[in-house]
Design a protein around this motif. Sequence first.
Motif, PDB file in Angstrom:
ATOM      1  N   GLN A  40      30.120  34.131  44.061  1.00 20.56           N
ATOM      2  CA  GLN A  40      31.050  35.240  43.924  1.00 20.56           C
ATOM      3  C   GLN A  40      30.610  36.180  42.799  1.00 20.56           C
ATOM      4  N   PRO A  43      34.304  40.328  39.114  1.00 21.31           N
ATOM      5  CA  PRO A  43      35.140  41.475  39.496  1.00 21.31           C
ATOM      6  C   PRO A  43      35.157  42.539  38.391  1.00 21.31           C
ATOM      7  N   ASP A  44      34.231  43.484  38.462  1.00 16.97           N
ATOM      8  CA  ASP A  44      34.101  44.507  37.424  1.00 16.97           C
ATOM      9  C   ASP A  44      35.367  45.331  37.222  1.00 16.97           C
ATOM     10  N   ASN A  45      36.132  45.545  38.278  1.00 15.84           N
ATOM     11  CA  ASN A  45      37.366  46.343  38.191  1.00 15.84           C
ATOM     12  C   ASN A  45      38.596  45.433  38.192  1.00 15.84           C
ATOM     13  N   PHE A  46      38.511  44.304  37.482  1.00 14.49           N
ATOM     14  CA  PHE A  46      39.599  43.326  37.561  1.00 14.49           C
ATOM     15  C   PHE A  46      40.910  43.870  37.013  1.00 14.49           C
ATOM     16  N   ASP A  49      42.281  46.196  39.848  1.00 13.06           N
ATOM     17  CA  ASP A  49      42.663  45.377  40.997  1.00 13.06           C
ATOM     18  C   ASP A  49      43.903  44.542  40.696  1.00 13.06           C
ATOM     19  N   TYR A  83      36.598  33.816  41.172  1.00 15.35           N
ATOM     20  CA  TYR A  83      37.044  34.302  39.871  1.00 15.35           C
ATOM     21  C   TYR A  83      38.562  34.397  39.871  1.00 15.35           C
ATOM     22  N   PHE A 108      40.208  36.620  42.876  1.00 11.40           N
ATOM     23  CA  PHE A 108      39.277  37.649  43.348  1.00 11.40           C
ATOM     24  C   PHE A 108      38.278  37.049  44.331  1.00 11.40           C
ATOM     25  N   ASN A 110      34.804  38.220  46.506  1.00 10.16           N
ATOM     26  CA  ASN A 110      33.753  39.233  46.626  1.00 10.16           C
ATOM     27  C   ASN A 110      33.961  40.384  45.648  1.00 10.16           C
ATOM     28  N   GLY A 111      34.431  40.058  44.446  1.00 10.70           N
ATOM     29  CA  GLY A 111      34.606  41.059  43.399  1.00 10.70           C
ATOM     30  C   GLY A 111      35.843  41.912  43.515  1.00 10.70           C
ATOM     31  N   ARG A 112      36.737  41.621  44.465  1.00 11.17           N
ATOM     32  CA  ARG A 112      37.947  42.420  44.679  1.00 11.17           C
ATOM     33  C   ARG A 112      39.174  41.533  44.624  1.00 11.17           C
ATOM     34  N   GLY A 113      40.307  42.115  44.213  1.00  6.44           N
ATOM     35  CA  GLY A 113      41.556  41.378  44.164  1.00  6.44           C
ATOM     36  C   GLY A 113      41.973  40.916  45.544  1.00  6.44           C
TER      37      GLY A 113
END
Length: 140
Positions: A40, A43-46, A49, A83, A108, A110-113
């Motif tokens: 995974q 998540p840069d924009n956690f 998100d 994550y 999260f 794939n990096g998305r909420g």
Amino acid sequence: MGRLAKRAVILVLPLALAACFGSDGDRPSLMEGTQAGGPQPFPDNFRGDTLALMRAYLNNPVGVREAGLAEPVLREIGGRQFYVSCLHFTPREADGSYKAMRERAAIFVNGRGDRVTDRTTEFCAGAVYTPFPELEKMAR
């Protein structure tokens, strides 16, 4: 694009978005699909998100107090690593009062909420919270 095809897009788009965001429940999740296979990404924009997830999760996002958010960490969920970012906050009740602080975990994929869960005991032990004023400033 024909009229029928446009209607199909309009009907499918909300369903696709609902699969990506929402609260813990009986709905499908990206966590359960093959899309979540492999390592995974972080998540840069956690923060953003998490706000989007909480907007859907809270009945009334106005008036939240004492919000804190922890950096995402890898946790095992269903035999796979995802994550998870823990948050705590005190929501304003329907009558305008404030009761106990609540703790939730944003998951999260794939990096998305993907979802918010209240099963935090296993995910949030030892979480280090930093202020999360964006949650306190949310409006309807």
